[in-house]
Design a protein around this motif. Structure first.
Motif, PDB file in Angstrom:
ATOM      1  N   ALA A   3       0.833  -1.197   0.000  1.00  0.00           N
ATOM      2  CA  ALA A   3       0.000   0.000   0.000  1.00  0.00           C
ATOM      3  C   ALA A   3       0.871   1.253   0.000  1.00  0.00           C
ATOM      4  CB  ALA A   3      -0.907  -0.021   1.231  1.00  0.00           C
ATOM      5  N   PRO A   4       0.315   2.413  -0.335  1.00  0.00           N
ATOM      6  CA  PRO A   4       1.085   3.658  -0.257  1.00  0.00           C
ATOM      7  C   PRO A   4       1.708   3.856   1.120  1.00  0.00           C
ATOM      8  CG  PRO A   4      -0.974   4.035  -1.406  1.00  0.00           C
ATOM      9  CD  PRO A   4      -1.051   2.630  -0.867  1.00  0.00           C
ATOM     10  N   SER A   5       2.978   4.230   1.124  1.00  0.00           N
ATOM     11  CA  SER A   5       3.749   4.511   2.346  1.00  0.00           C
ATOM     12  C   SER A   5       4.031   3.281   3.201  1.00  0.00           C
ATOM     13  CB  SER A   5       3.037   5.576   3.199  1.00  0.00           C
ATOM     14  OG  SER A   5       2.928   6.798   2.505  1.00  0.00           O
ATOM     15  N   GLU A   6       3.778   2.075   2.700  1.00  0.00           N
ATOM     16  CA  GLU A   6       4.010   0.878   3.505  1.00  0.00           C
ATOM     17  C   GLU A   6       5.485   0.485   3.555  1.00  0.00           C
ATOM     18  OE1 GLU A   6       1.921  -3.479   4.280  1.00  0.00           O
ATOM     19  OE2 GLU A   6       1.698  -2.518   2.322  1.00  0.00           O
ATOM     20  N   VAL A   7       6.262   0.922   2.573  1.00  0.00           N
ATOM     21  CA  VAL A   7       7.674   0.539   2.471  1.00  0.00           C
ATOM     22  C   VAL A   7       8.564   1.699   2.913  1.00  0.00           C
ATOM     23  CG1 VAL A   7       9.504  -0.191   0.881  1.00  0.00           C
ATOM     24  CG2 VAL A   7       7.168  -1.071   0.609  1.00  0.00           C
ATOM     25  N   SER A   8       9.553   1.399   3.733  1.00  0.00           N
ATOM     26  CA  SER A   8      10.436   2.434   4.284  1.00  0.00           C
ATOM     27  C   SER A   8      11.762   2.559   3.538  1.00  0.00           C
ATOM     28  CB  SER A   8      10.716   2.151   5.759  1.00  0.00           C
ATOM     29  OG  SER A   8       9.538   2.250   6.526  1.00  0.00           O
ATOM     30  N   GLU A   9      12.153   1.535   2.796  1.00  0.00           N
ATOM     31  CA  GLU A   9      13.438   1.568   2.112  1.00  0.00           C
ATOM     32  C   GLU A   9      13.473   0.502   1.032  1.00  0.00           C
ATOM     33  OE1 GLU A   9      17.177   2.484   4.447  1.00  0.00           O
ATOM     34  OE2 GLU A   9      17.567   0.364   3.983  1.00  0.00           O
ATOM     35  N   ILE A  10      14.198   0.788  -0.048  1.00  0.00           N
ATOM     36  CA  ILE A  10      14.371  -0.174  -1.139  1.00  0.00           C
ATOM     37  C   ILE A  10      15.855  -0.323  -1.449  1.00  0.00           C
ATOM     38  CG2 ILE A  10      14.093  -0.491  -3.636  1.00  0.00           C
ATOM     39  CD1 ILE A  10      11.263   0.566  -3.388  1.00  0.00           C
ATOM     40  N   TRP A  11      16.290  -1.583  -1.554  1.00  0.00           N
ATOM     41  CA  TRP A  11      17.640  -1.906  -2.010  1.00  0.00           C
ATOM     42  C   TRP A  11      17.563  -2.513  -3.409  1.00  0.00           C
ATOM     43  CZ3 TRP A  11      22.448  -1.647   0.593  1.00  0.00           C
ATOM     44  CH2 TRP A  11      22.392  -1.176   1.916  1.00  0.00           C
ATOM     45  N   ILE A  12      18.454  -2.054  -4.284  1.00  0.00           N
ATOM     46  CA  ILE A  12      18.591  -2.633  -5.627  1.00  0.00           C
ATOM     47  C   ILE A  12      20.037  -3.089  -5.748  1.00  0.00           C
ATOM     48  CG2 ILE A  12      18.314  -2.251  -8.102  1.00  0.00           C
ATOM     49  CD1 ILE A  12      16.524   0.156  -7.401  1.00  0.00           C
TER      50      ILE A  12
ATOM     51  N   ILE B  63      16.846   9.965  -2.059  1.00  0.00           N
ATOM     52  CA  ILE B  63      15.522  10.149  -1.478  1.00  0.00           C
ATOM     53  C   ILE B  63      14.561  10.504  -2.600  1.00  0.00           C
ATOM     54  CG2 ILE B  63      14.139  11.441   0.185  1.00  0.00           C
ATOM     55  CD1 ILE B  63      16.784  12.042   1.665  1.00  0.00           C
ATOM     56  N   VAL B  64      13.588   9.646  -2.832  1.00  0.00           N
ATOM     57  CA  VAL B  64      12.678   9.821  -3.968  1.00  0.00           C
ATOM     58  C   VAL B  64      11.534  10.766  -3.599  1.00  0.00           C
ATOM     59  CG1 VAL B  64      11.139   8.622  -5.555  1.00  0.00           C
ATOM     60  CG2 VAL B  64      13.251   7.555  -4.837  1.00  0.00           C
ATOM     61  N   PRO B  65      11.184  11.707  -4.475  1.00  0.00           N
ATOM     62  CA  PRO B  65      10.063  12.603  -4.196  1.00  0.00           C
ATOM     63  C   PRO B  65       8.760  11.830  -4.017  1.00  0.00           C
ATOM     64  CG  PRO B  65      11.331  13.377  -6.087  1.00  0.00           C
ATOM     65  CD  PRO B  65      11.825  12.006  -5.749  1.00  0.00           C
ATOM     66  N   GLU B  66       7.843  12.384  -3.237  1.00  0.00           N
ATOM     67  CA  GLU B  66       6.566  11.737  -3.005  1.00  0.00           C
ATOM     68  C   GLU B  66       5.756  11.632  -4.294  1.00  0.00           C
ATOM     69  OE1 GLU B  66       4.439  13.222   0.429  1.00  0.00           O
ATOM     70  OE2 GLU B  66       6.317  13.965   1.273  1.00  0.00           O
ATOM     71  N   GLU B  67       4.754  10.749  -4.277  1.00  0.00           N
ATOM     72  CA  GLU B  67       4.000  10.428  -5.488  1.00  0.00           C
ATOM     73  C   GLU B  67       3.264  11.621  -6.070  1.00  0.00           C
ATOM     74  OE1 GLU B  67       0.667   7.206  -7.097  1.00  0.00           O
ATOM     75  OE2 GLU B  67       1.092   7.388  -4.955  1.00  0.00           O
ATOM     76  N   ASN B  68       2.820  12.552  -5.235  1.00  0.00           N
ATOM     77  CA  ASN B  68       2.015  13.660  -5.740  1.00  0.00           C
ATOM     78  C   ASN B  68       2.851  14.800  -6.316  1.00  0.00           C
ATOM     79  OD1 ASN B  68       3.088  14.568  -3.364  1.00  0.00           O
ATOM     80  ND2 ASN B  68       1.155  15.204  -2.433  1.00  0.00           N
ATOM     81  N   THR B  69       4.159  14.615  -6.447  1.00  0.00           N
ATOM     82  CA  THR B  69       5.014  15.609  -7.080  1.00  0.00           C
ATOM     83  C   THR B  69       5.029  15.359  -8.586  1.00  0.00           C
ATOM     84  OG1 THR B  69       6.929  14.194  -6.651  1.00  0.00           O
ATOM     85  CG2 THR B  69       6.445  15.903  -5.032  1.00  0.00           C
ATOM     86  N   PRO B  70       5.594  16.290  -9.389  1.00  0.00           N
ATOM     87  CA  PRO B  70       5.556  16.123 -10.852  1.00  0.00           C
ATOM     88  C   PRO B  70       6.146  14.801 -11.327  1.00  0.00           C
ATOM     89  CG  PRO B  70       6.250  18.343 -10.281  1.00  0.00           C
ATOM     90  CD  PRO B  70       6.185  17.568  -8.991  1.00  0.00           C
ATOM     91  N   ALA B  71       5.622  14.314 -12.461  1.00  0.00           N
ATOM     92  CA  ALA B  71       6.091  13.046 -13.030  1.00  0.00           C
ATOM     93  C   ALA B  71       7.575  13.128 -13.366  1.00  0.00           C
ATOM     94  CB  ALA B  71       5.279  12.722 -14.277  1.00  0.00           C
ATOM     95  N   LEU B  72       8.259  12.027 -13.185  1.00  0.00           N
ATOM     96  CA  LEU B  72       9.682  11.955 -13.484  1.00  0.00           C
ATOM     97  C   LEU B  72       9.882  11.789 -14.988  1.00  0.00           C
ATOM     98  CD1 LEU B  72      10.735   9.476 -10.643  1.00  0.00           C
ATOM     99  CD2 LEU B  72      10.688  11.977 -10.561  1.00  0.00           C
ATOM    100  N   THR B  73      10.946  12.365 -15.506  1.00  0.00           N
ATOM    101  CA  THR B  73      11.235  12.269 -16.941  1.00  0.00           C
ATOM    102  C   THR B  73      12.679  11.819 -17.141  1.00  0.00           C
ATOM    103  OG1 THR B  73      11.826  14.629 -17.036  1.00  0.00           O
ATOM    104  CG2 THR B  73       9.547  14.036 -17.559  1.00  0.00           C
ATOM    105  N   GLU B  74      12.931  11.212 -18.292  1.00  0.00           N
ATOM    106  CA  GLU B  74      14.253  10.683 -18.592  1.00  0.00           C
ATOM    107  C   GLU B  74      15.229  11.803 -18.969  1.00  0.00           C
ATOM    108  OE1 GLU B  74      15.655   7.677 -18.511  1.00  0.00           O
ATOM    109  OE2 GLU B  74      13.858   6.769 -17.637  1.00  0.00           O
TER     110      GLU B  74
END
Length: 254
Positions: A112-121, A219-230
């Protein structure tokens, strides 16, 4: 399919630490633990950390041992790979580690939204010719921020100079805060011990071949910020490739 793989698939089906959900169920009913991983699965309030494309789960298991107050979930579609980490979690009774067998594209169906605190790749294929398949590309970054909590961190470890440079360019282009970066992690005195001591199969392969390990945390911007572009950048491709598991180090693959 070989007997060994069939045995591993049968084994993980019996392991409580491995979660699988048929696609039909996802489409019809939805995943029942979405938004309830702590309440239903881990039965605690620890932060949830994901390892994407976890393979044998070296980081999932290593981090779970190091940080018992957090919950770690390794995600991979290949069950035969998950088996190694899942077997260790089961035999050693590691309560804060689990594995989810699915594709990364389906993350928002499982969390769900905000359920994850960190991601490793950890050591993904850099996908030099296919930006929409890069795990630090904007298509996947948009997926991540649909499940990440505000201020959550994404951490990349990679041997690939191409992916390292691309990820920095993507972050700069989109105003993403880079908290830390290193072009040579194992010779960086400021790097935390966990980044050096926990090693994946491929990481050790690169080190044995004399290659440097790169690291980025952002630190990734929250979902309601502008769409990311390449970003519009040209980055030289890597000129080497990995050995397959079981190949002999020092003997170049054909």
């Amino acid at each position: 399919m070989g007997k060994n793989k069939l045995k591993k698939f049968n084994d993980i089906a019996q392991m409580d630490c491995v979660v699988e959900c048929p696609f039909a169920m996802l489409s019809d009913e939805g995943f029942p633990m979405r938004g309830k991983w702590n309440e239903t699965f881990f039965k605690n309030k620890g932060k949830i950390v994901l390892e994407l494309g976890c393979g044998k789960g070296e980081y999932t298991v290593g981090l779970a041992r190091r940080y018992p107050e957090c919950n770690f979930i390794g995600i991979d579609i290949k069950g035969a790979r998950l088996w190694t980490g899942a077997k260790e979690v089961t035999s050693c009774n590691i309560p804060n580690a689990a594995f989810l067998r699915t594709t990364i594209d389906l993350l928002p169906k499982f969390f769900a939204p905000s359920e994850v605190s960190e991601i490793w790749i950890t050591f993904p294929d850099p996908q030099m010719k296919k930006e929409n398949k890069r795990l630090t590309g904007t298509r996947f970054m948009e997926l991540y921020r649909r499940v990440l909590a505000p201020g959550a961190m994404i951490k990349l470890k990679s041997d690939s100079q191409f992916l390292y440079e691309y990820t920095l360019a993507m972050a700069a282009h989109n105003g993403i805060t880079v908290a830390q970066s290193s072009r040579d992690l194992h010779n960086d005195p400021s790097a935390p011990d966990e980044l050096k001591q926990i090693r994946t199969f491929y990481e050790q392969q690169w080190l044995d071949r004399g290659l440097t390990i790169k690291y980025i945390s952002m630190i990734v911007p929250e979902e309601n910020t502008p769409a990311l572009t390449e970003p519009e950048v040209e980055i030289p491709f890597d000129t080497y490739r990995s050995y397959f598991r079981g190949e002999i180090p020092g003997q170049e693959p054909k």
